[in-house]
Design a protein around this motif. Structure first.
Motif, PDB file in Angstrom:
ATOM      1  N   THR A  71       0.862  -1.176   0.000  1.00 32.44           N
ATOM      2  CA  THR A  71       0.000   0.000   0.000  1.00 32.44           C
ATOM      3  C   THR A  71       0.900   1.228   0.000  1.00 32.44           C
ATOM      4  OG1 THR A  71      -0.125   0.138   2.428  1.00 32.44           O
ATOM      5  CG2 THR A  71      -1.814  -1.176   1.291  1.00 32.44           C
ATOM      6  N   LEU A  72       0.576   2.182  -0.847  1.00 32.39           N
ATOM      7  CA  LEU A  72       1.334   3.426  -0.944  1.00 32.39           C
ATOM      8  C   LEU A  72       0.382   4.570  -0.632  1.00 32.39           C
ATOM      9  CD1 LEU A  72       3.865   4.434  -3.710  1.00 32.39           C
ATOM     10  CD2 LEU A  72       2.096   6.023  -2.957  1.00 32.39           C
ATOM     11  N   ALA A  73       0.628   5.248   0.483  1.00 33.43           N
ATOM     12  CA  ALA A  73      -0.241   6.335   0.928  1.00 33.43           C
ATOM     13  C   ALA A  73       0.272   7.661   0.397  1.00 33.43           C
ATOM     14  CB  ALA A  73      -0.298   6.376   2.450  1.00 33.43           C
ATOM     15  N   TYR A  74      -0.606   8.394  -0.271  1.00 28.76           N
ATOM     16  CA  TYR A  74      -0.262   9.727  -0.765  1.00 28.76           C
ATOM     17  C   TYR A  74      -0.544  10.743   0.337  1.00 28.76           C
ATOM     18  CZ  TYR A  74      -0.063   7.524  -5.336  1.00 28.76           C
ATOM     19  OH  TYR A  74       0.271   6.702  -6.390  1.00 28.76           O
ATOM     20  N   LEU A  75       0.506  11.399   0.804  1.00 31.66           N
ATOM     21  CA  LEU A  75       0.368  12.405   1.857  1.00 31.66           C
ATOM     22  C   LEU A  75       0.378  13.815   1.285  1.00 31.66           C
ATOM     23  CD1 LEU A  75       2.708  10.748   4.505  1.00 31.66           C
ATOM     24  CD2 LEU A  75       0.256  10.390   4.106  1.00 31.66           C
ATOM     25  N   THR A 120      -5.006  12.316  -4.909  1.00 33.56           N
ATOM     26  CA  THR A 120      -5.103  13.365  -3.903  1.00 33.56           C
ATOM     27  C   THR A 120      -4.586  12.833  -2.572  1.00 33.56           C
ATOM     28  OG1 THR A 120      -7.374  12.682  -3.417  1.00 33.56           O
ATOM     29  CG2 THR A 120      -7.076  14.473  -5.006  1.00 33.56           C
ATOM     30  N   ALA A 121      -4.131  13.737  -1.723  1.00 33.75           N
ATOM     31  CA  ALA A 121      -3.646  13.348  -0.403  1.00 33.75           C
ATOM     32  C   ALA A 121      -4.746  12.602   0.345  1.00 33.75           C
ATOM     33  CB  ALA A 121      -3.222  14.582   0.380  1.00 33.75           C
ATOM     34  N   GLY A 122      -4.383  11.470   0.934  1.00 32.67           N
ATOM     35  CA  GLY A 122      -5.346  10.628   1.626  1.00 32.67           C
ATOM     36  C   GLY A 122      -5.750   9.405   0.833  1.00 32.67           C
ATOM     37  N   SER A 123      -5.402   9.366  -0.449  1.00 32.99           N
ATOM     38  CA  SER A 123      -5.671   8.186  -1.269  1.00 32.99           C
ATOM     39  C   SER A 123      -4.531   7.185  -1.105  1.00 32.99           C
ATOM     40  CB  SER A 123      -5.834   8.574  -2.735  1.00 32.99           C
ATOM     41  OG  SER A 123      -6.959   9.410  -2.908  1.00 32.99           O
ATOM     42  N   VAL A 124      -4.818   5.918  -1.411  1.00 33.63           N
ATOM     43  CA  VAL A 124      -3.841   4.840  -1.220  1.00 33.63           C
ATOM     44  C   VAL A 124      -3.830   3.953  -2.457  1.00 33.63           C
ATOM     45  CG1 VAL A 124      -3.247   2.789   0.133  1.00 33.63           C
ATOM     46  CG2 VAL A 124      -4.090   4.844   1.294  1.00 33.63           C
ATOM     47  N   GLU A 151       6.710  19.389  -3.382  1.00 37.24           N
ATOM     48  CA  GLU A 151       7.374  18.265  -2.737  1.00 37.24           C
ATOM     49  C   GLU A 151       6.381  17.127  -2.573  1.00 37.24           C
ATOM     50  OE1 GLU A 151      10.896  18.349   0.226  1.00 37.24           O
ATOM     51  OE2 GLU A 151       9.079  18.605   1.424  1.00 37.24           O
ATOM     52  N   ARG A 152       6.846  15.910  -2.801  1.00 33.76           N
ATOM     53  CA  ARG A 152       6.009  14.719  -2.683  1.00 33.76           C
ATOM     54  C   ARG A 152       6.372  13.969  -1.415  1.00 33.76           C
ATOM     55  NH1 ARG A 152       6.138   8.852  -5.405  1.00 33.76           N
ATOM     56  NH2 ARG A 152       8.321   9.083  -4.843  1.00 33.76           N
ATOM     57  N   ALA A 153       5.359  13.494  -0.685  1.00 34.14           N
ATOM     58  CA  ALA A 153       5.579  12.666   0.502  1.00 34.14           C
ATOM     59  C   ALA A 153       4.660  11.455   0.422  1.00 34.14           C
ATOM     60  CB  ALA A 153       5.307  13.454   1.777  1.00 34.14           C
ATOM     61  N   VAL A 154       5.236  10.264   0.527  1.00 34.35           N
ATOM     62  CA  VAL A 154       4.460   9.027   0.496  1.00 34.35           C
ATOM     63  C   VAL A 154       4.990   8.080   1.562  1.00 34.35           C
ATOM     64  CG1 VAL A 154       3.895   9.198  -1.966  1.00 34.35           C
ATOM     65  CG2 VAL A 154       5.948   7.953  -1.254  1.00 34.35           C
ATOM     66  N   MET A 155       4.115   7.193   2.042  1.00 38.01           N
ATOM     67  CA  MET A 155       4.535   6.107   2.919  1.00 38.01           C
ATOM     68  C   MET A 155       4.096   4.802   2.299  1.00 38.01           C
ATOM     69  SD  MET A 155       4.049   5.403   6.983  1.00 38.01           S
ATOM     70  CE  MET A 155       4.504   3.786   7.666  1.00 38.01           C
ATOM     71  N   ILE A 156       4.989   3.819   2.317  1.00 33.89           N
ATOM     72  CA  ILE A 156       4.744   2.535   1.680  1.00 33.89           C
ATOM     73  C   ILE A 156       4.878   1.423   2.709  1.00 33.89           C
ATOM     74  CG2 ILE A 156       5.406   1.000  -0.204  1.00 33.89           C
ATOM     75  CD1 ILE A 156       7.025   4.333  -0.249  1.00 33.89           C
ATOM     76  N   CYS A 157       3.897   0.534   2.742  1.00 30.09           N
ATOM     77  CA  CYS A 157       3.981  -0.651   3.589  1.00 30.09           C
ATOM     78  C   CYS A 157       3.872  -1.893   2.722  1.00 30.09           C
ATOM     79  CB  CYS A 157       2.873  -0.655   4.643  1.00 30.09           C
ATOM     80  SG  CYS A 157       3.177   0.467   6.023  1.00 30.09           S
TER      81      CYS A 157
END
Length: 289
Positions: free
Chosen positions: A172-176, A219-223, A242-248
């Motif tokens: 899962t990649l979360a768009y922040l 958009t921010a909040g989508s995964v 700037e792009r920020a993402v978190m990946i699990c």
């Protein structure tokens, strides 16, 4: 500042209201089976996004990330890639164990899962990079993949059951942040998750026709939920944002975590009983499917 292991709350894990575990809609499941990915829009609340961004930007400011138990893949003035994050802050643990996401991951994998890795990227345009060519005339997007890759290959990391595609390694990649066509969004080769071609042949063929490559905008909040057998890549940032993402990453419980993502015994012991298999994995092959 976080100073010790964090616990996921019972409400965060169970949903707190006795509701059934979420499932992919038929349209989402079909999209996943056919293309190897599906964008789950606006899954995270603005509050969740803000908490995650706050934690990641505090990590970005840390002079010694290893002292926080976090490893560094790459670090420069314009690019930060880090991992082993869930022991650092409650918000990052909550995302890894998110009750709206883990059940959907389990649908793709085909049974219960463990956390295999947790990573994040904060990046912006490299001011020293040479100017890149604009879009091909008539094209709506400018896609410049930086390195297509997979985590498993179709045939030894995938299988079919109950008429559906499954992959033993899913992410899962979360768009922040909002990600448009010039903001470094993930590029994928749709359908490549089910191909037995040599990987480089897939990449070379897709480069011949840009219609075979899809760049995700969100958009921010989508995964983004996707199989690791899907050929994918980050793309060049062309805007000033700037792009920020978190990946699990997730695998069946009997499989090992990615090196560097081993949870500390103290952290696992601090978790609620029902959450320990997700973070600590399992010791035997019987799989709850």
């Amino acid at each position: 500042m976080t100073t010790g292991p964090r616990k996921a709350t019972d409400e965060q894990v169970s949903g707190g209201d006795g509701t059934e575990r979420p499932r992919l809609t038929p349209a989402q499941r079909l999209h996943l089976d056919v293309y190897g990915f599906v964008l789950l829009e606006n899954v995270l609340t603005q509050h969740e996004v803000a908490r995650m961004k706050d934690a990641l930007y505090r990590l970005k400011a840390e002079p010694d990330l290893s002292a926080r138990g976090v490893y560094v893949n790459s670090r420069s003035a314009h690019f930060l890639s880090i991992g082993h994050l869930v022991e650092y802050d409650q918000a990052l643990l909550d995302y890894a164990a998110h009750p709206a996401l883990v059940p959907l991951v389990e649908e793709l994998v085909g049974g219960r899962v463990r956390l295999e890795e947790s990573e994040a990227i904060i990046n912006r345009r490299d001011p020293d990079a040479p100017a890149e060519s604009g879009p091909v005339p008539g094209s709506k997007k400018r896609v410049e993949p930086l390195g297509f890759h997979t985590g498993v290959r179709h045939g030894w990391g995938t299988y079919h059951a109950d008429h559906h595609f499954h992959c033993l390694f899913a992410k899962t990649l979360a768009y922040l942040t909002d990600v448009g066509p010039d903001d470094g969004g993930t590029a994928v080769i749709p359908g490549s998750h089910r191909l037995g071609w040599p990987q480089q042949d897939i990449i070379d063929a897709a480069r011949e026709d840009e219609r075979l490559v899809h760049q995700v905008e969100a958009t921010a909040g989508s995964v983004l939920l996707f199989a690791e057998s899907l050929v994918h890549s980050s793309t060049a940032v062309r805007s000033d944002r700037e792009r920020a993402v978190m990946i699990c990453g997730y695998t069946p419980p009997m499989m090992r975590e990615w090196p560097g993502n081993e949870p500390s015994p103290e952290f696992v012991a601090s978790l609620p009983d029902h959450l320990r298999p997700l973070l600590g994995g399992g010791d035997s092959w019987p799989w709850d499917r």
